[in-house]
Design a protein around this motif. Structure first.
Motif, short mmCIF file in Angstrom:
data_model
loop_
_atom_site.label_atom_id
_atom_site.label_comp_id
_atom_site.label_asym_id
_atom_site.label_seq_id
_atom_site.Cartn_x
_atom_site.Cartn_y
_atom_site.Cartn_z
N PRO A 133 62.42 -15.85 -50.86
CA PRO A 133 61.86 -15.00 -51.89
C PRO A 133 61.02 -13.90 -51.23
N VAL A 134 61.51 -12.67 -51.30
CA VAL A 134 60.80 -11.58 -50.60
C VAL A 134 60.55 -10.41 -51.56
N ALA A 135 60.31 -10.74 -52.83
CA ALA A 135 60.14 -9.68 -53.82
C ALA A 135 58.68 -9.51 -54.25
N GLY A 136 57.75 -10.13 -53.51
CA GLY A 136 56.33 -9.99 -53.86
C GLY A 136 55.82 -8.59 -53.53
N LEU A 137 54.63 -8.28 -54.01
CA LEU A 137 54.10 -6.92 -53.83
C LEU A 137 53.41 -6.73 -52.48
N GLY A 138 52.96 -7.82 -51.88
CA GLY A 138 52.31 -7.73 -50.57
C GLY A 138 51.03 -6.90 -50.59
N THR A 139 50.22 -7.09 -51.63
CA THR A 139 49.04 -6.23 -51.81
C THR A 139 48.01 -6.39 -50.68
N ARG A 140 48.02 -7.56 -50.00
CA ARG A 140 47.00 -7.76 -48.95
C ARG A 140 47.28 -6.93 -47.72
N PHE A 141 48.46 -6.32 -47.66
CA PHE A 141 48.77 -5.47 -46.50
C PHE A 141 48.93 -4.00 -46.88
N PRO B 140 58.15 -3.46 -46.31
CA PRO B 140 57.97 -4.79 -46.91
C PRO B 140 57.21 -5.70 -45.96
N LYS B 141 56.37 -6.56 -46.55
CA LYS B 141 55.57 -7.48 -45.73
C LYS B 141 56.43 -8.27 -44.75
N GLU B 142 57.62 -8.65 -45.19
CA GLU B 142 58.52 -9.48 -44.37
C GLU B 142 59.08 -8.72 -43.18
N THR C 276 68.56 -9.51 -56.89
CA THR C 276 67.39 -8.72 -57.24
C THR C 276 66.51 -9.45 -58.25
N GLN C 277 65.21 -9.43 -57.99
CA GLN C 277 64.24 -9.87 -59.00
C GLN C 277 63.70 -8.58 -59.60
N THR C 278 64.07 -8.30 -60.83
CA THR C 278 63.74 -6.97 -61.38
C THR C 278 62.25 -6.81 -61.66
N GLU C 279 61.55 -7.91 -61.92
CA GLU C 279 60.10 -7.84 -62.14
C GLU C 279 59.44 -8.94 -61.33
N ALA C 280 58.30 -8.64 -60.71
CA ALA C 280 57.62 -9.67 -59.91
C ALA C 280 56.91 -10.65 -60.83
N LEU C 281 57.67 -11.63 -61.36
CA LEU C 281 57.11 -12.57 -62.33
C LEU C 281 56.63 -13.86 -61.68
N GLY C 282 56.63 -13.88 -60.35
CA GLY C 282 56.11 -15.06 -59.67
C GLY C 282 57.15 -15.73 -58.78
N LEU C 283 56.65 -16.60 -57.88
CA LEU C 283 57.52 -17.27 -56.92
C LEU C 283 58.57 -18.14 -57.62
N GLY C 284 58.16 -18.85 -58.67
CA GLY C 284 59.11 -19.71 -59.39
C GLY C 284 60.25 -18.88 -59.95
N HIS C 285 59.92 -17.76 -60.52
CA HIS C 285 60.93 -16.87 -61.10
C HIS C 285 61.85 -16.32 -60.00
N ALA C 286 61.27 -16.01 -58.85
CA ALA C 286 62.08 -15.50 -57.73
C ALA C 286 63.11 -16.55 -57.30
N VAL C 287 62.68 -17.81 -57.23
CA VAL C 287 63.59 -18.89 -56.84
C VAL C 287 64.70 -19.03 -57.89
N LEU D 173 62.27 -20.78 -47.99
CA LEU D 173 61.36 -20.41 -46.90
C LEU D 173 60.59 -19.15 -47.29
N LEU D 174 59.27 -19.20 -47.22
CA LEU D 174 58.47 -18.00 -47.44
C LEU D 174 58.17 -17.41 -46.06
N PRO D 175 58.78 -16.26 -45.76
CA PRO D 175 58.70 -15.74 -44.38
C PRO D 175 57.28 -15.41 -43.92
N ASP D 176 56.35 -15.21 -44.87
CA ASP D 176 54.99 -14.88 -44.40
C ASP D 176 54.26 -16.13 -43.90
N ASP D 177 54.79 -17.32 -44.15
CA ASP D 177 54.29 -18.50 -43.46
C ASP D 177 55.16 -18.67 -42.22
P1 UTP Z 1 52.39 -14.15 -52.41
O1 UTP Z 1 51.55 -15.03 -53.24
O2 UTP Z 1 52.08 -14.10 -50.94
O3 UTP Z 1 52.35 -12.70 -53.03
O4 UTP Z 1 53.90 -14.60 -52.62
P2 UTP Z 1 52.76 -11.33 -52.39
O5 UTP Z 1 52.98 -10.38 -53.50
O6 UTP Z 1 53.93 -11.47 -51.45
O7 UTP Z 1 51.51 -10.90 -51.49
P3 UTP Z 1 50.01 -10.48 -51.89
O8 UTP Z 1 49.31 -11.74 -52.25
O9 UTP Z 1 50.08 -9.48 -53.00
O10 UTP Z 1 49.49 -9.85 -50.62
C1 UTP Z 1 54.45 -15.74 -51.99
C2 UTP Z 1 55.92 -15.51 -51.75
O11 UTP Z 1 56.61 -15.36 -52.99
C3 UTP Z 1 57.33 -14.14 -53.03
C4 UTP Z 1 56.64 -13.24 -52.01
O12 UTP Z 1 57.53 -12.25 -51.53
C5 UTP Z 1 56.22 -14.24 -50.94
O13 UTP Z 1 57.30 -14.56 -50.07
N1 UTP Z 1 57.29 -13.63 -54.41
C6 UTP Z 1 56.12 -13.67 -55.11
C7 UTP Z 1 58.45 -13.13 -54.98
O14 UTP Z 1 59.53 -13.07 -54.34
N2 UTP Z 1 58.40 -12.68 -56.27
C8 UTP Z 1 57.26 -12.72 -57.01
O15 UTP Z 1 57.29 -12.32 -58.19
C9 UTP Z 1 56.09 -13.21 -56.40
#
Ligand code: UTP
Length: 294
Positions: free
Chosen positions: A11-19, A27-29, A105-116, A131-135
């Motif tokens: 799942p690599v569709a998160g926003l990565g706001t901490r970076f 992308p964070k990944e 594609t995950q069209t909206e970042a609705l969370g990790l569960g939704h991405a899976v 696998l969450l690549p940021d770990d």
């Molecule tokens: P994080 O909680 O680390 O969120 O997501 P994030 O958006 O990547 O980073 P921050 O917190 O804003 O900096 C954990 C994992 O779930 C994925 C992220 O890409 C990451 O691998 N994820 C999270 C999705 O694929 N989709 C989502 O809607 C949310």
């Protein structure tokens, strides 16, 4: 849970706001640790575990991830002409031939569960790894995913990777309660997302490696937004517990939280210190940097 684990979901569709601002365009990944992006370490770990179908859950801002795994014709030609064969092998080896990469594609970042859940059409009715690549997990022996897969296949149960964290950090993780902990694993009796320290059932925190049964997809379909307004994988795993066994596994290896700045710095130092060519110059550089800032 039966069957071999062939499919790995990233799942690599998160926003990565901490970076931010880096993650505005990168992308964070794709952030590197030494000379490889985080996603490459995760992909190698999944392949080592026996996975041959890799499912990347991305969004429209993450073309760089798909581009990275695509063939770079022009660059390959240039490196070949210049006789840079080592570099050529490096870019050709990002994905072995027998491995299939699928992008959904995950069209909206609705969370990790939704991405899976977005990976369901590719994964279908078989157990799979997440696998969450940021770990990033470093280990001299078998990779963390291989360790999880071996346990899952042996026990016929889903597995989540856990590590002990200081009590004040429980609010950053999914936390599990276990029964019958023997050796490195125990059966999960409860799992809660980001509990306050005073409400945490233990200090065993879930980190970004899972082996899940396909039944999780039905449970994710039924999961409502939870903590942080997101569809949480943790809530669907909690629902799984009533109908089947899930194990918590204290993996062998050192995990770096590369979703945080300090984690990425720590990982970079660790990987540099493990590299034959970089170890000594890195030590020298660290000594010099430390004495200059004293
Ligand atoms: P994080 O909680 O680390 O969120 O997501 P994030 O958006 O990547 O980073 P921050 O917190 O804003 O900096 C954990 C994992 O779930 C994925 C992220 O890409 C990451 O691998 N994820 C999270 C999705 O694929 N989709 C989502 O809607 C949310």
């Amino acid at each position: 849970m039966t069957g071999r684990v062939r499919c790995a979901v990233f799942p690599v569709a998160g926003l990565g706001t901490r970076f931010l601002p880096a993650t505005k365009t990168v992308p964070k990944e794709m952030l590197p640790v030494v000379d490889r992006p985080l996603i490459q370490y995760a992909v190698d770990e999944a392949i080592e575990a026996g996975c041959d179908t890799l499912v990347f859950v991305t969004n429209r801002y993450k073309h760089a991830v798909a581009d990275y795994f695509d063939k770079a014709y022009e660059l390959e030609q240039k490196l070949e002409k210049a006789g840079k064969f080592e570099a050529l092998a490096d870019i050709r080896d990002v994905l072995p031939r027998q491995v299939r990469a699928v992008f959904v594609t995950q069209t909206e970042a609705l969370g990790l569960g939704h991405a899976v859940l977005c990976a369901r059409p590719v994964v279908g009715d078989q157990p799979f790894a997440v696998l969450l690549p940021d770990d990033l997990i470093w280990n001299r022996g078998a990779g963390a995913t291989r360790q999880l897969v071996e346990l899952a296949e042996r026990e016929g149960a889903g597995v989540v990777a856990v590590q002990d964290v200081p009590i004040e950090q429980t609010r950053s993780y999914g936390i599990v309660a276990t029964r019958d902990f023997t050796g490195r694993h125990g059966e999960i009796s409860a799992i809660v997302e980001k509990p306050k320290p005073e409400e945490a059932p233990s200090t065993l925190a879930v980190v970004g490696r899972y082996v899940l049964p396909p039944r999780i997809f039905d449970l994710l379909e039924a999961t409502r937004a939870g903590t942080g307004g997101e569809i949480q994988l943790t809530d669907a795993i909690a629902a799984l517990l009533s109908g089947g066994r899930m194990l918590a596994y204290r993996f062998e290896g050192r995990r770096f939280d590369c979703g945080s700045r300090m984690g990425l710095i720590e990982a970079t130092l660790q990987y540099a210190l493990e590299d034959d060519a970089l170890a000594e110059p890195t030590r020298t550089l660290m000594r010099a940097a430390l004495s200059a800032t004293r």
